[in-house]
Write a protein that holds these residues in place. Structure first.
Motif, PDB file in Angstrom:
ATOM      1  N   PRO A  19      74.842  43.766  54.751  1.00 42.53           N
ATOM      2  CA  PRO A  19      73.541  43.373  54.200  1.00 42.53           C
ATOM      3  C   PRO A  19      72.761  44.604  53.747  1.00 42.53           C
ATOM      4  N   ALA A  20      71.909  44.399  52.781  1.00 40.84           N
ATOM      5  CA  ALA A  20      71.112  45.507  52.249  1.00 40.84           C
ATOM      6  C   ALA A  20      70.185  46.044  53.343  1.00 40.84           C
ATOM      7  N   VAL A  21      70.032  47.352  53.366  1.00 41.06           N
ATOM      8  CA  VAL A  21      69.156  48.013  54.329  1.00 41.06           C
ATOM      9  C   VAL A  21      67.776  48.127  53.701  1.00 41.06           C
ATOM     10  N   PRO A  22      66.723  47.786  54.443  1.00 39.24           N
ATOM     11  CA  PRO A  22      65.381  47.947  53.879  1.00 39.24           C
ATOM     12  C   PRO A  22      65.149  49.404  53.454  1.00 39.24           C
ATOM     13  N   LEU A  23      64.505  49.581  52.350  1.00 35.15           N
ATOM     14  CA  LEU A  23      64.278  50.905  51.791  1.00 35.15           C
ATOM     15  C   LEU A  23      63.548  51.812  52.782  1.00 35.15           C
ATOM     16  N   GLU A  24      62.540  51.270  53.467  1.00 33.44           N
ATOM     17  CA  GLU A  24      61.787  52.108  54.401  1.00 33.44           C
ATOM     18  C   GLU A  24      62.644  52.539  55.590  1.00 33.44           C
ATOM     19  N   PHE A  25      63.595  51.702  56.011  1.00 29.88           N
ATOM     20  CA  PHE A  25      64.502  52.089  57.090  1.00 29.88           C
ATOM     21  C   PHE A  25      65.453  53.184  56.602  1.00 29.88           C
ATOM     22  N   ALA A  26      65.967  53.048  55.396  1.00 29.70           N
ATOM     23  CA  ALA A  26      66.855  54.074  54.832  1.00 29.70           C
ATOM     24  C   ALA A  26      66.115  55.408  54.730  1.00 29.70           C
ATOM     25  N   ALA A  27      64.856  55.375  54.312  1.00 32.35           N
ATOM     26  CA  ALA A  27      64.069  56.603  54.217  1.00 32.35           C
ATOM     27  C   ALA A  27      63.828  57.209  55.598  1.00 32.35           C
ATOM     28  N   PHE A  28      63.536  56.363  56.574  1.00 26.70           N
ATOM     29  CA  PHE A  28      63.328  56.825  57.946  1.00 26.70           C
ATOM     30  C   PHE A  28      64.588  57.529  58.458  1.00 26.70           C
ATOM     31  N   ALA A  57      71.837  55.077  68.188  1.00 28.44           N
ATOM     32  CA  ALA A  57      70.374  55.001  68.225  1.00 28.44           C
ATOM     33  C   ALA A  57      69.840  54.356  66.943  1.00 28.44           C
ATOM     34  N   PHE A  58      70.373  54.756  65.790  1.00 29.52           N
ATOM     35  CA  PHE A  58      69.910  54.160  64.543  1.00 29.52           C
ATOM     36  C   PHE A  58      70.286  52.684  64.462  1.00 29.52           C
ATOM     37  N   ALA A  59      71.420  52.311  65.018  1.00 29.71           N
ATOM     38  CA  ALA A  59      71.788  50.889  65.041  1.00 29.71           C
ATOM     39  C   ALA A  59      70.784  50.096  65.881  1.00 29.71           C
ATOM     40  N   GLU A  60      70.381  50.655  67.018  1.00 31.66           N
ATOM     41  CA  GLU A  60      69.394  49.981  67.863  1.00 31.66           C
ATOM     42  C   GLU A  60      68.031  49.942  67.184  1.00 31.66           C
ATOM     43  N   ILE A  61      67.678  51.025  66.512  1.00 29.50           N
ATOM     44  CA  ILE A  61      66.417  51.055  65.774  1.00 29.50           C
ATOM     45  C   ILE A  61      66.448  50.005  64.663  1.00 29.50           C
ATOM     46  N   ALA A  62      67.587  49.861  63.997  1.00 26.30           N
ATOM     47  CA  ALA A  62      67.713  48.864  62.924  1.00 26.30           C
ATOM     48  C   ALA A  62      67.493  47.456  63.452  1.00 26.30           C
ATOM     49  N   VAL A  63      68.044  47.174  64.632  1.00 26.53           N
ATOM     50  CA  VAL A  63      67.885  45.850  65.223  1.00 26.53           C
ATOM     51  C   VAL A  63      66.407  45.577  65.514  1.00 26.53           C
ATOM     52  N   GLU A  64      65.682  46.598  65.936  1.00 24.61           N
ATOM     53  CA  GLU A  64      64.276  46.444  66.311  1.00 24.61           C
ATOM     54  C   GLU A  64      63.318  46.839  65.194  1.00 24.61           C
ATOM     55  N   TRP A  65      63.836  47.101  64.002  1.00 22.09           N
ATOM     56  CA  TRP A  65      63.044  47.678  62.929  1.00 22.09           C
ATOM     57  C   TRP A  65      61.758  46.913  62.644  1.00 22.09           C
ATOM     58  N   ARG A  66      61.828  45.612  62.467  1.00 24.41           N
ATOM     59  CA  ARG A  66      60.626  44.826  62.127  1.00 24.41           C
ATOM     60  C   ARG A  66      59.595  44.901  63.247  1.00 24.41           C
ATOM     61  N   GLU A  67      60.059  44.856  64.497  1.00 16.03           N
ATOM     62  CA  GLU A  67      59.143  44.973  65.630  1.00 16.03           C
ATOM     63  C   GLU A  67      58.529  46.373  65.678  1.00 16.03           C
ATOM     64  N   ASP A 130      56.117  65.039  63.750  1.00 16.43           N
ATOM     65  CA  ASP A 130      56.719  64.023  62.880  1.00 16.43           C
ATOM     66  C   ASP A 130      57.886  63.321  63.556  1.00 16.43           C
ATOM     67  N   VAL A 131      58.685  64.062  64.304  1.00 16.13           N
ATOM     68  CA  VAL A 131      59.882  63.503  64.936  1.00 16.13           C
ATOM     69  C   VAL A 131      59.524  62.574  66.094  1.00 16.13           C
ATOM     70  N   ILE A 132      58.577  62.993  66.920  1.00 15.00           N
ATOM     71  CA  ILE A 132      58.298  62.204  68.130  1.00 15.00           C
ATOM     72  C   ILE A 132      57.135  61.243  67.960  1.00 15.00           C
ATOM     73  N   GLY A 133      56.440  61.314  66.835  1.00 12.28           N
ATOM     74  CA  GLY A 133      55.379  60.356  66.570  1.00 12.28           C
ATOM     75  C   GLY A 133      54.066  60.658  67.259  1.00 12.28           C
ATOM     76  N   THR A 134      53.623  61.903  67.167  1.00 12.54           N
ATOM     77  CA  THR A 134      52.329  62.280  67.735  1.00 12.54           C
ATOM     78  C   THR A 134      51.650  63.252  66.797  1.00 12.54           C
ATOM     79  N   ASP A 135      50.528  63.791  67.216  1.00  7.97           N
ATOM     80  CA  ASP A 135      49.815  64.721  66.341  1.00  7.97           C
ATOM     81  C   ASP A 135      50.192  66.168  66.662  1.00  7.97           C
TER      82      ASP A 135
END
Length: 154
Positions: A19-28, A57-67, A130-135
């Protein structure tokens, strides 16, 4: 009259195609894969194991991507998935691990990861943020605190 087609719509995948990968997930993935892989290689010296951990890890992130996208900090959640996956692969590999856990050193395991990303992987504070999601200011302060704490033990 001509029929107009929405040029942004993608055709459904054909038989046997993924299935096609969402563009924002591919960019991530493109943005974070090199950094995630560098981090994984610190704990998993075998390149195939490190690559496998990051792929999982990316497979798990893909499964949870929308959440994840609906969460307050998707990047931080994705980082936690990567850390947990690398931990799991390290334990499964049978390698001796000096990796601190939250039980061993409450509040310091995450700071130690920042030090690894900075001093071993070579990322600057803005890149780590940027990597860990903080300032950036938080990363810089935590790195400074970690360096002072370690220096006091010398």
């Amino acid at each position: 009259m001509t029929q107009r087609h929405d040029s942004t719509a993608e055709p459904p995948p054909g038989p046997g195609e993924p299935p096609a990968v969402p563009l924002e997930f591919a960019a991530f993935c493109e943005l974070h894969r090199p950094r995630y892989l560098s981090y994984a290689r610190v704990w998993l010296p075998d390149p195939d194991r490190a690559t496998g951990a990051v792929q999982q890890a990316f497979a798990e992130i893909a499964v949870e991507w929308r959440e994840l996208l609906g969460s307050s900090n998707p990047t931080a959640h994705a980082w936690q998935i990567l850390r947990a996956t690398v931990d799991e692969h390290t334990r499964q590999s049978g390698l001796p691990s000096s990796r601190p856990t939250a039980q061993d050193r409450p509040g310091r395991a995450a700071d130690d990861d920042l030090a690894i990303l900075h001093y071993v992987v070579g990322l600057a504070a803005p890149e780590i943020a940027d990597v860990i999601g903080t300032d950036t200011a938080s990363v810089a302060g935590r790195l400074r605190r970690t360096m002072l704490r370690e220096a006091s033990g010398w």
